[in-house]
Scaffold this motif. Sequence first.
Motif, PDB file in Angstrom:
ATOM      1  N   ALA A   4       0.828  -1.201   0.000  1.00 21.81           N
ATOM      2  CA  ALA A   4       0.000   0.000   0.000  1.00 21.81           C
ATOM      3  C   ALA A   4       0.864   1.253   0.000  1.00 21.81           C
ATOM      4  O   ALA A   4       0.450   2.300  -0.452  1.00 21.81           O
ATOM      5  N   VAL A   8      -0.558   4.260  -2.338  1.00 17.44           N
ATOM      6  CA  VAL A   8      -1.061   5.483  -1.716  1.00 17.44           C
ATOM      7  C   VAL A   8       0.045   6.518  -1.770  1.00 17.44           C
ATOM      8  O   VAL A   8       0.943   6.538  -0.938  1.00 17.44           O
ATOM      9  N   MET A 200     -10.155  16.213   7.467  1.00 12.50           N
ATOM     10  CA  MET A 200     -10.326  14.806   7.825  1.00 12.50           C
ATOM     11  C   MET A 200     -11.220  14.687   9.047  1.00 12.50           C
ATOM     12  O   MET A 200     -12.043  13.778   9.139  1.00 12.50           O
ATOM     13  N   ARG A 330      -5.832   5.879  -9.501  1.00 15.25           N
ATOM     14  CA  ARG A 330      -7.245   5.952  -9.180  1.00 15.25           C
ATOM     15  C   ARG A 330      -7.746   7.367  -9.361  1.00 15.25           C
ATOM     16  O   ARG A 330      -7.143   8.315  -8.893  1.00 15.25           O
TER      17      ARG A 330
ATOM     18  N   THR B  97     -11.085   5.482   3.652  1.00 11.42           N
ATOM     19  CA  THR B  97     -10.307   4.266   3.492  1.00 11.42           C
ATOM     20  C   THR B  97      -9.793   3.806   4.856  1.00 11.42           C
ATOM     21  O   THR B  97      -9.859   4.538   5.845  1.00 11.42           O
ATOM     22  N   LEU B  99      -6.777   3.390   5.633  1.00 16.94           N
ATOM     23  CA  LEU B  99      -5.663   4.262   6.007  1.00 16.94           C
ATOM     24  C   LEU B  99      -6.171   5.565   6.628  1.00 16.94           C
ATOM     25  O   LEU B  99      -5.691   6.002   7.667  1.00 16.94           O
ATOM     26  N   GLU B 100      -7.173   6.164   5.982  1.00 13.68           N
ATOM     27  CA  GLU B 100      -7.716   7.424   6.502  1.00 13.68           C
ATOM     28  C   GLU B 100      -8.328   7.234   7.882  1.00 13.68           C
ATOM     29  O   GLU B 100      -8.159   8.063   8.780  1.00 13.68           O
ATOM     30  N   ASN B 101      -9.034   6.119   8.054  1.00 12.55           N
ATOM     31  CA  ASN B 101      -9.590   5.799   9.362  1.00 12.55           C
ATOM     32  C   ASN B 101      -8.502   5.797  10.427  1.00 12.55           C
ATOM     33  O   ASN B 101      -8.661   6.367  11.504  1.00 12.55           O
ATOM     34  N   ARG B 121       0.263  10.031   8.753  1.00 12.53           N
ATOM     35  CA  ARG B 121       0.157   9.051   7.698  1.00 12.53           C
ATOM     36  C   ARG B 121       1.158   7.913   7.898  1.00 12.53           C
ATOM     37  O   ARG B 121       0.840   6.737   7.756  1.00 12.53           O
ATOM     38  N   LEU B 125       0.320   4.044   8.667  1.00 19.37           N
ATOM     39  CA  LEU B 125       0.833   2.927   7.864  1.00 19.37           C
ATOM     40  C   LEU B 125       1.561   1.919   8.749  1.00 19.37           C
ATOM     41  O   LEU B 125       1.392   0.711   8.609  1.00 19.37           O
ATOM     42  N   GLU B 129       0.523  -1.953   9.319  1.00 19.77           N
ATOM     43  CA  GLU B 129       1.510  -3.015   9.146  1.00 19.77           C
ATOM     44  C   GLU B 129       1.507  -3.916  10.383  1.00 19.77           C
ATOM     45  O   GLU B 129       1.446  -5.140  10.295  1.00 19.77           O
ATOM     46  N   ILE B 134      -2.360  -3.882   6.332  1.00 18.95           N
ATOM     47  CA  ILE B 134      -1.681  -3.013   5.372  1.00 18.95           C
ATOM     48  C   ILE B 134      -2.156  -3.235   3.937  1.00 18.95           C
ATOM     49  O   ILE B 134      -2.262  -2.299   3.150  1.00 18.95           O
ATOM     50  N   ASP B 135      -2.505  -4.492   3.602  1.00 17.55           N
ATOM     51  CA  ASP B 135      -2.955  -4.757   2.234  1.00 17.55           C
ATOM     52  C   ASP B 135      -4.302  -4.112   1.937  1.00 17.55           C
ATOM     53  O   ASP B 135      -4.691  -3.950   0.785  1.00 17.55           O
ATOM     54  N   ALA B 137      -5.105  -1.083   3.068  1.00 18.89           N
ATOM     55  CA  ALA B 137      -4.994   0.338   3.412  1.00 18.89           C
ATOM     56  C   ALA B 137      -5.841   1.241   2.527  1.00 18.89           C
ATOM     57  O   ALA B 137      -6.422   2.219   2.992  1.00 18.89           O
ATOM     58  N   ASP B 138      -5.960   0.875   1.262  1.00 20.11           N
ATOM     59  CA  ASP B 138      -6.665   1.725   0.314  1.00 20.11           C
ATOM     60  C   ASP B 138      -8.148   1.413   0.178  1.00 20.11           C
ATOM     61  O   ASP B 138      -8.879   2.122  -0.498  1.00 20.11           O
TER      62      ASP B 138
END
Lengths: 336, 259, 305
Positions: A4, A8, A200, A330, B97, B99-101, B121, B125, B129, B134-135, B137-138
């Motif tokens: 990721a 990202v 956010m 994306r 996402t 990640l954003e969460n 960020r 991440l 992990e 992590i997979d 994340a998006d």
Amino acid sequence: MGSAKGTVKSYIGKPTPILILALTITVVFARIFNVATLDTLVIFTYFITIAASLNIIMGFAGYVSFGQCVFLGIGAYIYALSIYYVPWMNTLQKIGGEGIIIVGLFASSIAALVAAVVGAVVLRLRGAFFAIATIGLDFAAMYIVMGIVPFINPEQFYGAQVILPSHCLVDKSATFTAMLITMITVLVTNYLIKRSKFGMGLVSIREDEDAAEVMGVPTARYKTLAYTVSALFTALAGAIFYLNGGGVYSEAFDLAHTVDMIVMIVIGGLGTVLGPLIGGVIYYWLYDTLLIHYPGVNLIILGIIVALIILFAPEGVVGILRKYEVRGVRLREILE
Amino acid sequence: MSKATLLSVKSITKKFGGLVALNNVNITVYEGEILGLIGPNGAGKTTLFNVISGVYKPEGGRVFFDSVDITRKPPHQITRMGIARTHQIVKPFNEMTVLENTMIGALFGRLASRITMGEARKKALETLEFVGLIDNADAPASKLTLHEKKTLELARALAAEPKLLLLDEELAGLNPKEIEESLNLIKQAKDEKELTIIMVEHVMHAVMNIAERIVVLHHGEKIAEGTPMEIANTPRVIEAYLGEKELALKFVKKLKPQK
Amino acid sequence: MGLSTVVISVVHGVLWGIILGAASTGLTLLWGVMKVVNVAHGEILLIGSYLIVILYAFLGLSPYIGLLASLALGLITGLAIYWGMLHKLVGKVEKVTLKIEMSTLLIMFALSVALSNSYYHFIGSEPKGLGLWHFGLKSSIDIGSVVVRTNSILAAIVAVIIVAALHLLLTRTTLGKSIRAVMQDAQAASLVGINPVRIKMLTTMIAIGVTTLSGFLIVLHETAIIPGTALIYTPLAFVIVVLGGLGNVLGSFIGGIIIGLIYGLSKAIIALTFNPLASAPLALSTAFIVLILVLLFKPEGLFGR
């Protein structure tokens, strides 16, 4: 799927391609749709400005400010009364776009103050209750204006109107400049908010306010700030728009103005930076085309189109587009 | 184990209308421990969490965290002081996402006043992990499975860099394999991040296994406190909750060697 | 002179309040039972008003027939609104979230835009009314020193009948009990064998039907209506529904009377202390200030728990 960390990309601190894109789209669409005269340009930029203003509280924070037009009205009335009765303000606004913005900021700051005070209390309400309370605020303000303004402005007693005399009017190119500056500023503000911690936090409030508060988001402060900023720009747009029209009357508080804003945001995509812009462009085009080809029934058709969008494409144009990928990138990242 | 007090709940009483949800509850939590909080449904466990995290304001009593009175503070301030929690019913921000969460956790957690977007960020991440998301994340949070959503709750809480972590039925609804994974994750997080944890749990063998001390609530009152073995031997607890004594002891004995 | 101004203003206010109360019951049902925020309420009221006017003025049919026709048209419109717009949003949903609630608000607004512009286009913006029709009676009645229009009094009486009938329907019939069950807990209701989709459809029909029926009251009280009349009735109906508590029909009725009373009283006071010309708008603004205060301090309504 890969790491990721690769997909990202860091969008923080990057230049602002979105803004360049936004401006290009505006100019291109303005030409395509033959937005020719200064008057139509003012309306065009005004539409995008008010949509982007409402997007801050409704799109990001998820609070449907149905009575948002109250700030249009407050901004427009204070501006008109100021230049009518305060000579130096009239002199100031006459220097051109910058002058209009400065006087406009005076008017819209008062609207923002109202939003901060009212918002601190009314934003405790959620969902429909908040929406209804803002409608209440709008009507309360409208009827107060209808009751009071005739006495402030006794020369034009009936209809609570402030028709600007010719010495208060400015060149259309000046109002267009002012509206364009406002539009760009509010779009930049949307972009900066979306990219920030504040933004956010707002989105987390929209998604689940209780969870956001427990996770440390100062929800009350953020909501009030978003509402205030949103009101500031709405009022500024209102001030310039009604100056362009040559005067203001109680119609400025008409909920139909909020409908314009909401429809544009819904068409474009709620809570996205480009949503209000794209929605504004489409709405203007729709509005114009329907008006030319189907005069009389144009707004009936518009109502039906909006209903269909809510039922079948509730995410709007940006919502649909962002699901797709172009060459591995994306669209979501570009569009938002 | 150090014996410094991190959290002390002093004579907390919370009422909902005529219903007394918590009645004069006293609990002390020491730095670095895992405290299990158990009791039948409606015993007041989640209510106590809501009082500690500031969602509910109690009618009586005080909560001290790091010797500061936090009883009347709003939830977001308490989180900034270093208490993070998960929810029994997961509350992901669906349209954001994963990640954003997790970034929300980092941005508004204990380091809120000085963390930048970039750092948040990075922190997010790292946390993803660590918990193994992590997979995803998006991916939008709404697309996760229940187990992943529970893990996301944990990730959001961990990203806040808390001193005290409140876990509300983190294991409920998971299958045995997932429970095993989550338990390992919690233990690992506790060791690596020097956390203090209070966990509300219904999965009895798990809490008996992982917790160093246990507090039992029943009808809003604390009826017992002690090591898992002591709790399993307290007649009142067995009556109120654990059912048969034999069964309870079997749980403890069977599971201890697995450690 | 001051006192009689107050009395006259209050009597008129209360009569209007009774009509407002009845005209708001449909809104409270839709919002309370289905969480549908019907911001097209005023325009739907006018469906009934305009139908009665058109039948009377163009076809020469008695307003009594118009009354029945407006109820029938309302039921049909309700059916269409449910299947065309609401079913997809709330039909199969057990718990209506804020987002869904907002979608209902937006779609009803789309309806209001379409309806109000239909009025402008097909009927026009000139005032329309029943002219000299007042139940075949004298045009006004003297109550002591207060002169009241016959139509306002009879509209208030019809309003009471409508509210009583709706109340009996909701409390005494199986259908009404099912509706209230769905309002309290749709999931539990479906567990005891109530089909929530059917109940939601019938609720929409009843709510819209009672609203168009109340259009009769509006046309009688207002003497003449324009498309913009809706713009006053929609927000006032929300004030009243919030005051009465969501889903509470009798609460709405009493809420309407309270708003009428507040309006009449504050109008008289403003007229006497400030200026009669400013009294009507400022008195209306008090209604909305009441709305915000009730939302903040007693959001469950004046008669809630």
